[in-house]
Design an enzyme around this catalytic site. Structure first.
Site, PDB file in Angstrom:
ATOM      1  N   ASP A   9       0.884  -1.159   0.000  1.00  0.00           N
ATOM      2  CA  ASP A   9       0.000   0.000   0.000  1.00  0.00           C
ATOM      3  C   ASP A   9       0.931   1.221   0.000  1.00  0.00           C
ATOM      4  O   ASP A   9       2.116   1.095   0.350  1.00  0.00           O
ATOM      5  CB  ASP A   9      -0.861  -0.047   1.272  1.00  0.00           C
ATOM      6  CG  ASP A   9      -1.677   1.202   1.446  1.00  0.00           C
ATOM      7  OD1 ASP A   9      -2.347   1.613   0.485  1.00  0.00           O
ATOM      8  OD2 ASP A   9      -1.633   1.795   2.549  1.00  0.00           O
ATOM      9  N   LEU A  10       0.443   2.376  -0.406  1.00  0.00           N
ATOM     10  CA  LEU A  10       1.311   3.559  -0.469  1.00  0.00           C
ATOM     11  C   LEU A  10       1.151   4.450   0.772  1.00  0.00           C
ATOM     12  O   LEU A  10       2.073   4.606   1.580  1.00  0.00           O
ATOM     13  CB  LEU A  10       0.980   4.355  -1.741  1.00  0.00           C
ATOM     14  CG  LEU A  10       1.744   5.657  -1.932  1.00  0.00           C
ATOM     15  CD1 LEU A  10       3.230   5.402  -2.120  1.00  0.00           C
ATOM     16  CD2 LEU A  10       1.196   6.426  -3.145  1.00  0.00           C
ATOM     17  N   ASP A  11      -0.068   5.026   0.892  1.00  0.00           N
ATOM     18  CA  ASP A  11      -0.316   6.009   1.952  1.00  0.00           C
ATOM     19  C   ASP A  11      -0.240   5.343   3.325  1.00  0.00           C
ATOM     20  O   ASP A  11      -1.009   4.428   3.611  1.00  0.00           O
ATOM     21  CB  ASP A  11      -1.716   6.623   1.767  1.00  0.00           C
ATOM     22  CG  ASP A  11      -1.826   7.413   0.462  1.00  0.00           C
ATOM     23  OD1 ASP A  11      -0.871   8.115   0.111  1.00  0.00           O
ATOM     24  OD2 ASP A  11      -2.879   7.328  -0.205  1.00  0.00           O
ATOM     25  N   THR A  17       1.486  10.058   3.876  1.00  0.00           N
ATOM     26  CA  THR A  17       0.593  11.036   3.249  1.00  0.00           C
ATOM     27  C   THR A  17      -0.714  11.174   4.028  1.00  0.00           C
ATOM     28  O   THR A  17      -1.465  12.109   3.777  1.00  0.00           O
ATOM     29  CB  THR A  17       0.256  10.620   1.808  1.00  0.00           C
ATOM     30  OG1 THR A  17       0.038   9.224   1.828  1.00  0.00           O
ATOM     31  CG2 THR A  17       1.357  10.971   0.842  1.00  0.00           C
ATOM     32  N   LYS A  45      -8.765   5.929   6.205  1.00  0.00           N
ATOM     33  CA  LYS A  45      -7.534   5.281   5.729  1.00  0.00           C
ATOM     34  C   LYS A  45      -7.880   4.114   4.808  1.00  0.00           C
ATOM     35  O   LYS A  45      -8.681   3.249   5.158  1.00  0.00           O
ATOM     36  CB  LYS A  45      -6.688   4.804   6.913  1.00  0.00           C
ATOM     37  CG  LYS A  45      -6.012   5.965   7.617  1.00  0.00           C
ATOM     38  CD  LYS A  45      -5.001   5.502   8.647  1.00  0.00           C
ATOM     39  CE  LYS A  45      -4.324   6.710   9.281  1.00  0.00           C
ATOM     40  NZ  LYS A  45      -3.518   6.341  10.438  1.00  0.00           N
ATOM     41  N   GLY A  46      -7.270   4.113   3.643  1.00  0.00           N
ATOM     42  CA  GLY A  46      -7.486   3.029   2.682  1.00  0.00           C
ATOM     43  C   GLY A  46      -8.774   3.148   1.891  1.00  0.00           C
ATOM     44  O   GLY A  46      -9.046   2.339   1.021  1.00  0.00           O
ATOM     45  N   ARG A  49     -11.480   8.210  -2.524  1.00  0.00           N
ATOM     46  CA  ARG A  49     -11.754   9.639  -2.341  1.00  0.00           C
ATOM     47  C   ARG A  49     -13.254   9.922  -2.150  1.00  0.00           C
ATOM     48  O   ARG A  49     -13.652  10.606  -1.214  1.00  0.00           O
ATOM     49  CB  ARG A  49     -11.228  10.425  -3.541  1.00  0.00           C
ATOM     50  CG  ARG A  49     -11.143  11.919  -3.287  1.00  0.00           C
ATOM     51  CD  ARG A  49     -10.622  12.637  -4.530  1.00  0.00           C
ATOM     52  NE  ARG A  49      -9.362  12.072  -4.996  1.00  0.00           N
ATOM     53  CZ  ARG A  49      -8.839  12.302  -6.207  1.00  0.00           C
ATOM     54  NH1 ARG A  49      -9.463  13.096  -7.063  1.00  0.00           N
ATOM     55  NH2 ARG A  49      -7.696  11.747  -6.557  1.00  0.00           N
ATOM     56  N   SER A 114      -2.494   0.445  -4.294  1.00  0.00           N
ATOM     57  CA  SER A 114      -3.004   1.624  -3.584  1.00  0.00           C
ATOM     58  C   SER A 114      -4.358   2.058  -4.124  1.00  0.00           C
ATOM     59  O   SER A 114      -4.614   1.966  -5.318  1.00  0.00           O
ATOM     60  CB  SER A 114      -2.003   2.780  -3.760  1.00  0.00           C
ATOM     61  OG  SER A 114      -2.572   3.997  -3.348  1.00  0.00           O
ATOM     62  N   ALA A 115      -5.196   2.597  -3.233  1.00  0.00           N
ATOM     63  CA  ALA A 115      -6.501   3.123  -3.643  1.00  0.00           C
ATOM     64  C   ALA A 115      -6.376   4.522  -4.250  1.00  0.00           C
ATOM     65  O   ALA A 115      -7.333   5.049  -4.812  1.00  0.00           O
ATOM     66  CB  ALA A 115      -7.422   3.186  -2.424  1.00  0.00           C
ATOM     67  N   LYS A 145     -10.980  -1.481  -1.507  1.00  0.00           N
ATOM     68  CA  LYS A 145     -10.684  -2.290  -0.321  1.00  0.00           C
ATOM     69  C   LYS A 145     -11.877  -2.146   0.632  1.00  0.00           C
ATOM     70  O   LYS A 145     -12.397  -1.038   0.730  1.00  0.00           O
ATOM     71  CB  LYS A 145      -9.404  -1.784   0.365  1.00  0.00           C
ATOM     72  CG  LYS A 145      -8.161  -1.838  -0.533  1.00  0.00           C
ATOM     73  CD  LYS A 145      -6.985  -1.094   0.119  1.00  0.00           C
ATOM     74  CE  LYS A 145      -5.806  -0.987  -0.828  1.00  0.00           C
ATOM     75  NZ  LYS A 145      -4.679  -0.210  -0.288  1.00  0.00           N
ATOM     76  N   GLU A 169       0.197  -3.316   4.706  1.00  0.00           N
ATOM     77  CA  GLU A 169      -0.955  -2.421   4.821  1.00  0.00           C
ATOM     78  C   GLU A 169      -1.027  -1.712   6.168  1.00  0.00           C
ATOM     79  O   GLU A 169      -0.703  -2.313   7.192  1.00  0.00           O
ATOM     80  CB  GLU A 169      -2.247  -3.235   4.684  1.00  0.00           C
ATOM     81  CG  GLU A 169      -2.943  -3.114   3.355  1.00  0.00           C
ATOM     82  CD  GLU A 169      -3.504  -1.726   3.056  1.00  0.00           C
ATOM     83  OE1 GLU A 169      -3.543  -0.852   3.945  1.00  0.00           O
ATOM     84  OE2 GLU A 169      -3.898  -1.505   1.895  1.00  0.00           O
ATOM     85  N   ASP A 170      -1.492  -0.453   6.149  1.00  0.00           N
ATOM     86  CA  ASP A 170      -1.677   0.264   7.418  1.00  0.00           C
ATOM     87  C   ASP A 170      -3.153   0.460   7.754  1.00  0.00           C
ATOM     88  O   ASP A 170      -3.471   0.956   8.831  1.00  0.00           O
ATOM     89  CB  ASP A 170      -1.013   1.644   7.370  1.00  0.00           C
ATOM     90  CG  ASP A 170      -1.757   2.595   6.457  1.00  0.00           C
ATOM     91  OD1 ASP A 170      -2.108   2.191   5.328  1.00  0.00           O
ATOM     92  OD2 ASP A 170      -2.022   3.740   6.878  1.00  0.00           O
TER      93      ASP A 170
HETATM   94  C1  BG6 Z   1      -5.683   5.731   0.093  1.00  0.00           C
HETATM   95  C2  BG6 Z   1      -5.711   6.569   1.357  1.00  0.00           C
HETATM   96  O1  BG6 Z   1      -4.421   5.220  -0.100  1.00  0.00           O
HETATM   97  O2  BG6 Z   1      -6.049   6.524  -1.023  1.00  0.00           O
HETATM   98  C3  BG6 Z   1      -7.063   7.222   1.518  1.00  0.00           C
HETATM   99  O3  BG6 Z   1      -5.432   5.739   2.468  1.00  0.00           O
HETATM  100  C4  BG6 Z   1      -7.385   8.019   0.274  1.00  0.00           C
HETATM  101  O4  BG6 Z   1      -7.048   8.039   2.658  1.00  0.00           O
HETATM  102  C5  BG6 Z   1      -7.334   7.120  -0.950  1.00  0.00           C
HETATM  103  O5  BG6 Z   1      -8.677   8.606   0.371  1.00  0.00           O
HETATM  104  C6  BG6 Z   1      -7.636   7.845  -2.253  1.00  0.00           C
HETATM  105  O6  BG6 Z   1      -6.614   8.767  -2.505  1.00  0.00           O
HETATM  106  P1  BG6 Z   1      -6.636   9.881  -3.643  1.00  0.00           P
HETATM  107  O7  BG6 Z   1      -5.200  10.323  -3.701  1.00  0.00           O
HETATM  108  O8  BG6 Z   1      -7.078   9.190  -4.906  1.00  0.00           O
HETATM  109  O9  BG6 Z   1      -7.590  10.926  -3.212  1.00  0.00           O
HETATM  110 MG    MG Z   2      -2.707   3.143   3.580  1.00  0.00          MG
END
Ligand code: BG6
Ligand code: MG
Length: 215
Positions: A9-11, A17, A45-46, A49, A114-115, A145, A169-170
């Site tokens: 996962d990224l964030d 972030t 988280k995860g 948007r 990542s989402a 997810k 994953e966090d």
């Molecule tokens: C996930 C984050 O990785 O991405 C969420 O944990 C975030 O908090 C989601 O809402 C979507 O991100 P973005 O950058 O497409 O708005």
């Molecule tokens: Mg995350």
């Protein structure tokens, strides 16, 4: 070793972030007339948007039109991007690059799961895109997810089975997604939040290739 690929996962796993998402959502909440706490932020988280916006509006007790939602999500993303563009490679979380290098030395593939629709931009800003053999992000999945789609796609694109992959994953929803996809999962964060993970660590200073082999 039976592990041939790691999906990150990224964030909150590669880079923190989450604090920038939080600040941008908080600003939107303030503009809409309510407070958005760090505890509330855990629920985002995860989460995608648009789903995050729905949760934010639920917390604020507000109902707005679809058009207003699109505008609000765009505004939040613009604020978020302002933070992201100021990010420096030294914001990569401690131990992450070391671990990536250990994976490379052991011929273990690296995927992003990542989402976020901003994932590639973030990897570019952090100058780490070349580490990834495969990138699956919010632009390539249709199910969020805890659906396992993002990780299943990652495994498929690496040419691996679920059993050969480990997810990092966090987020609670992310750990659930990994388990729903039949993958082993390392939780990055708190044991009580991520109890479904096979093991939970506070970060990559606590996890290395030997720990991976022992999973
Ligand atoms: C996930 C984050 O990785 O991405 C969420 O944990 C975030 O908090 C989601 O809402 C979507 O991100 P973005 O950058 O497409 O708005
Ligand atoms: Mg995350």
């Amino acid at each position: 070793m039976d592990i041939k690929g790691c999906i990150f996962d990224l964030d909150g796993v590669v880079v923190d972030t989450a604090k920038y998402h939080y600040l941008a959502w908080k600003k939107l909440g303030a503009e809409l007339g309510f407070d958005f706490t760090e505890q509330d932020n855990e629920r985002l988280k995860g989460v995608s948007r648009m789903r995050s916006l729905d949760i934010l509006l639920e917390i604020g007790g507000l109902t707005i039109s679809q058009e207003e939602k699109e505008a609000a999500a765009t505004k939040k993303n613009e604020w978020y991007l302002e933070f992201i563009h100021q990010m420096q490679p030294d914001e990569i979380l401690p131990g992450v690059l070391d671990f990536f290098n250990q994976l490379k030395e052991n011929n273990i593939k690296i995927a992003l799961g990542s989402a976020s629709k901003n994932a590639v931009l973030i990897l570019d800003i952090l100058k780490i895109k070349d580490y990834f053999d495969v990138i699956v992000d919010g632009n390539s999945v249709s199910k969020a997810k805890p659906d396992p789609e993002v990780f299943t796609q990652g495994a498929e694109k690496m040419g691996l089975t679920a059993a050969e992959c480990v997810v990092f994953e966090d987020a609670e929803a992310g750990v659930e997604a990994a388990k729903n996809g039949g993958m082993r999962c390392v939780g990055i964060g708190e044991q009580d939040v991520l109890s479904l993970a096979d093991v939970v660590v506070s970060g990559f200073t606590e996890f290395n290739i030997e720990n991976l082999k022992a999973l």
